[in-house]
Design an enzyme around this catalytic site. Sequence first.
Site, PDB file in Angstrom:
ATOM      1  N   GLY A   8      -1.645 -48.558  66.435  1.00 46.98           N
ATOM      2  CA  GLY A   8      -1.244 -50.091  66.746  1.00 46.98           C
ATOM      3  C   GLY A   8       0.007 -50.315  66.379  1.00 46.98           C
ATOM      4  O   GLY A   8       0.319 -51.494  66.245  1.00 46.98           O
ATOM      5  N   MET A  59      -8.326 -34.336  65.428  1.00 47.10           N
ATOM      6  CA  MET A  59      -9.388 -35.358  64.633  1.00 47.10           C
ATOM      7  C   MET A  59     -10.805 -34.525  65.074  1.00 47.10           C
ATOM      8  O   MET A  59     -11.610 -34.807  66.133  1.00 47.10           O
ATOM      9  CB  MET A  59      -9.417 -36.708  65.365  1.00 47.10           C
ATOM     10  N   HIS A 115       3.222 -36.731  69.935  1.00 47.63           N
ATOM     11  CA  HIS A 115       2.117 -36.836  69.186  1.00 47.63           C
ATOM     12  C   HIS A 115       0.800 -36.441  70.181  1.00 47.63           C
ATOM     13  O   HIS A 115       0.868 -36.994  71.268  1.00 47.63           O
ATOM     14  CB  HIS A 115       1.984 -38.041  68.413  1.00 47.63           C
ATOM     15  N   MET A 169      -9.772 -34.630  69.994  1.00 39.50           N
ATOM     16  CA  MET A 169     -10.743 -35.176  69.673  1.00 39.50           C
ATOM     17  C   MET A 169     -11.777 -34.400  69.969  1.00 39.50           C
ATOM     18  O   MET A 169     -11.870 -33.762  71.001  1.00 39.50           O
ATOM     19  CB  MET A 169     -10.716 -36.395  70.167  1.00 39.50           C
ATOM     20  N   ASP A 187       0.013 -44.013  62.136  1.00 41.75           N
ATOM     21  CA  ASP A 187      -0.602 -43.755  63.350  1.00 41.75           C
ATOM     22  C   ASP A 187      -1.612 -44.867  63.677  1.00 41.75           C
ATOM     23  O   ASP A 187      -2.549 -44.832  63.140  1.00 41.75           O
ATOM     24  CB  ASP A 187      -1.079 -42.587  63.477  1.00 41.75           C
ATOM     25  N   GLY A 198       1.527 -45.191  70.844  1.00 40.03           N
ATOM     26  CA  GLY A 198       1.026 -44.673  71.963  1.00 40.03           C
ATOM     27  C   GLY A 198       1.380 -45.779  73.260  1.00 40.03           C
ATOM     28  O   GLY A 198       2.121 -45.804  73.920  1.00 40.03           O
ATOM     29  N   HIS A 239      -2.366 -33.778  66.048  1.00 44.06           N
ATOM     30  CA  HIS A 239      -3.198 -34.429  65.318  1.00 44.06           C
ATOM     31  C   HIS A 239      -4.754 -34.079  65.567  1.00 44.06           C
ATOM     32  O   HIS A 239      -5.273 -34.391  66.368  1.00 44.06           O
ATOM     33  CB  HIS A 239      -2.852 -35.833  65.359  1.00 44.06           C
ATOM     34  N   PHE A 295      -9.508 -43.956  69.436  1.00 42.46           N
ATOM     35  CA  PHE A 295      -8.704 -44.483  70.694  1.00 42.46           C
ATOM     36  C   PHE A 295      -7.649 -44.953  70.450  1.00 42.46           C
ATOM     37  O   PHE A 295      -7.177 -45.729  69.279  1.00 42.46           O
ATOM     38  CB  PHE A 295      -9.940 -45.981  70.961  1.00 42.46           C
ATOM     39  N   GLY A 296      -6.745 -45.375  71.537  1.00 42.81           N
ATOM     40  CA  GLY A 296      -5.484 -45.761  71.576  1.00 42.81           C
ATOM     41  C   GLY A 296      -5.713 -47.267  71.809  1.00 42.81           C
ATOM     42  O   GLY A 296      -6.716 -47.672  72.072  1.00 42.81           O
ATOM     43  N   ASP A 312      -3.143 -36.047  70.300  1.00 49.94           N
ATOM     44  CA  ASP A 312      -4.230 -36.348  69.601  1.00 49.94           C
ATOM     45  C   ASP A 312      -5.397 -35.434  70.179  1.00 49.94           C
ATOM     46  O   ASP A 312      -5.708 -35.800  71.296  1.00 49.94           O
ATOM     47  CB  ASP A 312      -4.555 -37.765  69.802  1.00 49.94           C
ATOM     48  N   MET A 345      -3.515 -43.478  58.879  1.00 51.28           N
ATOM     49  CA  MET A 345      -4.259 -43.746  59.867  1.00 51.28           C
ATOM     50  C   MET A 345      -4.153 -45.546  59.773  1.00 51.28           C
ATOM     51  O   MET A 345      -4.141 -46.031  58.592  1.00 51.28           O
ATOM     52  CB  MET A 345      -5.375 -43.632  59.987  1.00 51.28           C
ATOM     53  N   SER A 347       2.524 -41.060  71.625  1.00 47.75           N
ATOM     54  CA  SER A 347       1.265 -40.296  71.572  1.00 47.75           C
ATOM     55  C   SER A 347       0.851 -40.317  73.252  1.00 47.75           C
ATOM     56  O   SER A 347       0.807 -41.442  73.777  1.00 47.75           O
ATOM     57  CB  SER A 347       0.222 -41.075  70.891  1.00 47.75           C
TER      58      SER A 347
HETATM   59  C1  DX5 Z   1      -6.011 -42.724  67.424  1.00 51.37           C
HETATM   60  C2  DX5 Z   1      -5.066 -42.014  67.755  1.00 51.37           C
HETATM   61  C3  DX5 Z   1      -3.477 -42.397  67.879  1.00 51.37           C
HETATM   62  C4  DX5 Z   1      -3.400 -43.213  69.192  1.00 51.37           C
HETATM   63  C5  DX5 Z   1      -2.320 -44.267  68.942  1.00 51.37           C
HETATM   64  O1  DX5 Z   1      -7.070 -42.122  67.240  1.00 51.37           O
HETATM   65  O2  DX5 Z   1      -4.741 -40.938  66.778  1.00 51.37           O
HETATM   66  O3  DX5 Z   1      -2.539 -41.570  67.887  1.00 51.37           O
HETATM   67  O4  DX5 Z   1      -2.991 -42.595  70.396  1.00 51.37           O
HETATM   68  O5  DX5 Z   1      -2.103 -45.031  69.933  1.00 51.37           O
HETATM   69  P1  DX5 Z   1      -1.773 -46.581  69.953  1.00 51.37           P
HETATM   70  O6  DX5 Z   1      -0.166 -46.619  69.427  1.00 51.37           O
HETATM   71  O7  DX5 Z   1      -1.887 -47.107  71.072  1.00 51.37           O
HETATM   72  O8  DX5 Z   1      -2.534 -47.132  68.851  1.00 51.37           O
HETATM   73 ZN    ZN Z   2      -3.021 -39.609  66.459  1.00 54.47          ZN
END
Ligand code: DX5
Ligand code: ZN
Length: 212
Positions: free
Chosen positions: A173, A67, A32, A36, A171, A193, A65, A142-143, A34, A136, A7
């Site tokens: 963590g 959001m 990937h 938002m 997706d 990510g 993705h 947030f990552g 994201d 999810m 990501s």
């Molecule tokens: C969260 C995102 C994820 C995120 C994953 O809203 O959809 O794709 O970037 O990042 P990590 O792998 O750091 O949790």
């Molecule tokens: Zn994502």
Amino acid sequence: MIKIAPSILAADITKLGEEVLNIEKCGADLLHIDIMDGHFVPNLSFGPSVVKALKKISGLILDVHLMLSEPIKYIDAFAEAGADIITVHVEAESDTDECINKIHCHGIKAGIVFNPDTEIEPYKDYLNKVEMALVMSVYPGFGGQKFIDRVLPKVSKIRKIMGNDFDIEIDGGINAVNAMEAKKAGANVLVAGSAVFGAENPLDIIKAMRSI
Ligand code: DX5
Ligand code: ZN
């Protein structure tokens, strides 16, 4: 066969192109991205111009993705920018059927996304209309958050319903350790990510995640 989808939320944005080319060289399968809107989730990220720019430099499958509270309004823009897969949340305000149809009209793959607290039962019928389900494993926005393992039974339920010839992405963590649990539960597309872009050597992490 496990597919790895780094990501870009966790990439160094000052050198995004370089970072993407590097993870492509390291064997990533999808990229990937994201998106938002500051409304569906409490954060903002990228727009279609980023997808368009990455399409020009990368051969990776662009996994977008959304959001967004109203994904229907932006599907055309992201598809025209070069998305190969677009996923929409079942919790969004837009009609999910309409979104899936609009994505398919562009000749690309569609997917539906389930937040950690969303059960699949009310949305089961959509599964047969899409090419991928995204579960999810963090609350989106947030990552770098901690993996929520109680979503794993949901992955297994989808796998049971859809059989082996269907992509189930997970997706949030994901790292080289819990990737194993995700795979056991039935996920075959792992978004990562921070685990990939934060690694000293992304090649090792991608290899480790793939070979679990
Ligand atoms: C969260 C995102 C994820 C995120 C994953 O809203 O959809 O794709 O970037 O990042 P990590 O792998 O750091 O949790
Ligand atoms: Zn994502």
